[in-house]
Design an enzyme around this catalytic site. Structure first.
Site, PDB file in Angstrom:
ATOM      1  CE  LYS A 182      32.294 -18.073 -19.617  1.00 14.88           C
ATOM      2  NZ  LYS A 182      31.880 -16.996 -18.672  1.00 14.88           N
ATOM      3  CD  GLU A 258      16.989 -16.656 -11.645  1.00 15.98           C
ATOM      4  OE1 GLU A 258      16.547 -15.519 -11.935  1.00 15.98           O
ATOM      5  OE2 GLU A 258      17.997 -16.839 -10.976  1.00 15.98           O
ATOM      6  CB  CYS A 292      17.105 -12.067 -10.437  1.00  9.93           C
ATOM      7  SG  CYS A 292      17.290 -13.613  -9.526  1.00  9.93           S
ATOM      8  CD  GLU A 389      16.582  -7.823 -13.131  1.00  4.96           C
ATOM      9  OE1 GLU A 389      16.616  -8.426 -12.044  1.00  4.96           O
ATOM     10  OE2 GLU A 389      17.201  -8.202 -14.140  1.00  4.96           O
TER      11      GLU A 389
END
Length: 485
Positions: A182, A258, A292, A389
Site C-alpha cells: 500500500k 519505522e 526521517c 520533525e
C-alpha cells in the site's frame, strides 16, 4: 498504462492484484500531483475495501507455492529485479522527480539504493539458517527452523517511494512471504512501476500485489482484520503507527514500525570542521530534508559554534532550488502545500522566540511548493522545531558547552531513530554513541543507511529492524522441533 510521463518507461495506473492490472472495484480514481508545478501528472485507481479483500485472496492463493519455491529461485528472481531497476535507473529517477519533487541527483541516488535491497536480499535468500543444539538435560535435540511468517501488509511513505518499497518487498520475498504493498497516495506511480518490474523479473502472480488508495484507513483495517494476514511493516509518522498498532493488536499481528525521528547532530570542538560540514549537508539535505533520518537539531560546541553556523549558512544559501527536471538544481520542492505551511510555522515559532535567520527563512513564490534552504542561529529551548520533525530544508543550531550537556540535549526527545556525532577523539565518539538513545549513530559520517545494516529506532521511533540479515528474519517465525535419536 501511462506511457507519456517518462520516455521509455511504461507506468501502470491500475491496481495490481493476482498478477492482473485492474481498475478499482467502484471505478474511482485520484490525481497525482507534481510538487514542482502543482499540476496533475496522472490519474490512478483508488482501491476500495473490496479490492483489499481481493488482494488478500490473491496473496493467500500464492502463499503456499511461493513458500515452497526453492531459495535459489527466489534469489534469482530478486537478482533479475535488481538488474531491471539498474537498467532503468534514469527513467525511474525521472518518475520519482515528477511525483515526489526531489532533485534528480537525489532521485537517482534513491533508485540505486532501492535496487541494492533486491541485490542484498537475493544474496540473503539462500542464508536463512536454523539451529540444531542439544537440550541441557541431554534428553533430546533442539531443532529450530525458520518459516515464512505469512501474508505481509507493507505500507510505505511518500518521501522515498522506491527505497521504502524495496526495503520491505526484498526481505519478504526472500523469506518466502507474499505481500500487499500500500503506497502513499502522494507517490503511487513509483510503486506501480516496481510492481510491473517485479512481474517482468518473474515474480509469480499474487506474490506481490500493489494497492494505491486514498481510503487508507478503511483499506488498512480491512487487510489487518483478515486472519490470514500475519505481518505488518509500516514506515511513516508515529501518530499513524500507533493507530496501526492498535488495529494490528486485534489479530495479534507481528508488526515492524519505522516511525518519526528528531535526529541530533553533535559537533564537538575537536571535530574536523570541513568533514562535519560535509556530513551536515548530507544528513540535513538528503531529499531536501524530507527524510526521517534528516538531521533535525544541530548542537555545536561553544568553541566552534559561530564558525560552524556561518559556514553551514554559506553552504545552504548557495544551493540552487528548482524543479528536479532541471538536473542542475540541488533542491526540489516540498511534497505539498501543507508541508510548506508546516515548515513555515516551525520557523516562525523559532524566530518569534529569538532565533536569528542566517540564510533563507521562508517559502519561494512563483509556483510549486518550494522553501528556501534555511539556517537558524541561537535557537532557544522550547522552540517547536527542536521538538518536532521539520521535514524540510531547515537547520536550527544550538550551542552547548560540555559533553554531558550535549548528550542530555540530544536525548531530550521522545524519538530515537538516528544521531550524528563529529569528533576527533575516537574514545569520545564511541562513548557518546553508546550514550545516545537512538537505534543508529553516524560517527563522523552523515549517511547511515545501508542495505546490509539493520535500520530502525528506539523509543517512539519504532519497532523491529529493516535491512541486514535482521530484516529478513522479521518475515519469519521460528519453529522449535524437539527431536530424539
Amino acid at each position: 498504462m501511462l506511457t507519456d510521463l517518462v520516455t521509455g518507461l511504461e507506468v501502470p495506473t491500475d491496481l495490481l492484484i493476482g498478477g492482473r492490472w485492474s481498475p478499482a472495484d467502484d471505478a474511482s480514481t485520484f490525481d497525482v500531483i507534481d510538487p514542482a508545478t502543482a499540476g496533475v501528472i496522472a490519474t490512478v485507481a483508488n482501491g476500495t475495501v473490496a479490492d483489499a479483500g481481493r488482494c488478500v485472496d490473491a496473496a493467500a492463493a500464492a502463499a503456499a507455492g511461493w513458500a515452497a519455491t526453492a531459495p535459489r529461485e527466489r534469489s534469482s528472481i530478486l537478482r533479475r529485479a535488481f538488474d531491471l531497476m539498474t537498467e532503468r535507473e534514469e527513467q525511474l529517477a525521472e518518475l520519482i522527480v515528477r511525483e515526489n519533487g526531489k532533485a534528480f541527483a537525489d532521485a537517482l541516488g534513491e533508485v540505486r539504493y532501492a535496487a541494492e535491497f533486491f541485490r542484498w536480499y537475493a544474496e540473503e535468500a539462500v542464508r536463512l539458517h536454523g539451529e540444531l543444539t542439544t537440550a541441557p538435560s541431554g534428553s533430546n535435540r533442539i531443532l529450530v527452523v525458520r518459516q515464512p511468517i505469512g501474508i505481509a501488509l507493507l505500507i510505505t511513505p511518500w518521501n522515498f517511494p522506491a527505497a521504502m518499497a524495496t526495503r520491505k518487498i526484498g526481505p519478504a520475498l526472500a523469506a518466502g512471504c507474499t505481500v500487499i504493498l500500500k503506497p502513499a497516495s502522494d507517490t503511487p506511480l513509483t510503486a506501480l512501476a516496481i510492481g510491473a518490474l517485479l512481474s517482468q523479473a518473474g515474480v509469480p502472480d499474487g506474490v506481490v500485489n500493489v494497492l494505491p488508495s486514498r481510503r487508507s484507513g478503511p483499506v488498512g483495517e480491512a487487510i489487518l482484520g483478515d486472519p490470514r494476514v500475519r505481518k505488518l511493516s509500516f514506515t511513516g509518522s508515529t501518530e499513524v503507527g500507533r493507530a496501526l498498532l492498535r488495529t494490528a493488536a486485534e489479530q495479534v499481528i507481528s508488526s515492524s514500525m519505522e516511525l518519526g525521528g528528531n535526529a541530533p547532530f553533535l559537533v564537538f570542538d575537536d571535530a574536523d570542521l570541513d568533514a562535519a560540514l560535509d556530513g551536515a549537508m548530507v544528513a540535513k539535505m538528503r531529499n531536501g530534508g524530507e527524510a526521517c533520518t534528516a538531521a533535525n537539531r544541530f548542537y555545536a560546541q561553544a568553541g566552534i559554534a559561530e564558525e560552524f553556523t556561518a559556514r553551514l549558512a554559506q553552504r545552504m544559501g548557495a544551493l540552487t532550488v528548482g524543479p528536479g527536471t532541471d538536473r542542475t538544481n540541488a533542491v526540489g520542492p516540498l511534497v505539498n502545500q501543507a508541508a510548506v505551511d508546516k515548515v513555515s510555522e516551525l520557523v516562525g515559532d523559532a524566530v518569534s522566540r529569538g532565533a536569528t535567520v542566517s540564510t533563507g527563512g521562508g517559502p519561494i513564490t512563483g509556483g510549486g511548493y518550494f522553501y528556501a534552504p534555511t539556517v537558524l542561529a541561537g535557537v532557544p529551548a522550547g522552540s517547536q522545531l527542536l521538538e518536532e520533525e521539520i521535514f524540510g530544508p531547515v537547520a536550527p543550531v544550538v550551542t552547548f558547552e560540555t559533553e554531558a550537556e550535549a548528550i542530555t540535549l540530544a536525548n531530550a526527545t521522545e524519538f530515537g531513530l538516528v544521531s550524528y556525532v563529529y569528533t576527533g577523539d575516537l574514545a569520545r565518539g564511541l562513548r557518546v554513541s553508546e550514550a545516545l538513545e537512538s537505534g543508529m549513530v553516524g560517527l563522523n559520517r552523515g549517511l547511515v543507511s545501508d542495505p546490509a545494516a539493520p535500520f530502525g529506532g528506539v523509543k517512539q521511533s519504532g519497532l523491529g529492524r529493516e535491512g541486514g540479515h535482521e530484516g529478513m528474519v522479521e518475515y519469519t517465525e521460528s519453529k522449535y522441533i524437539a527431536v530424539a535419536w
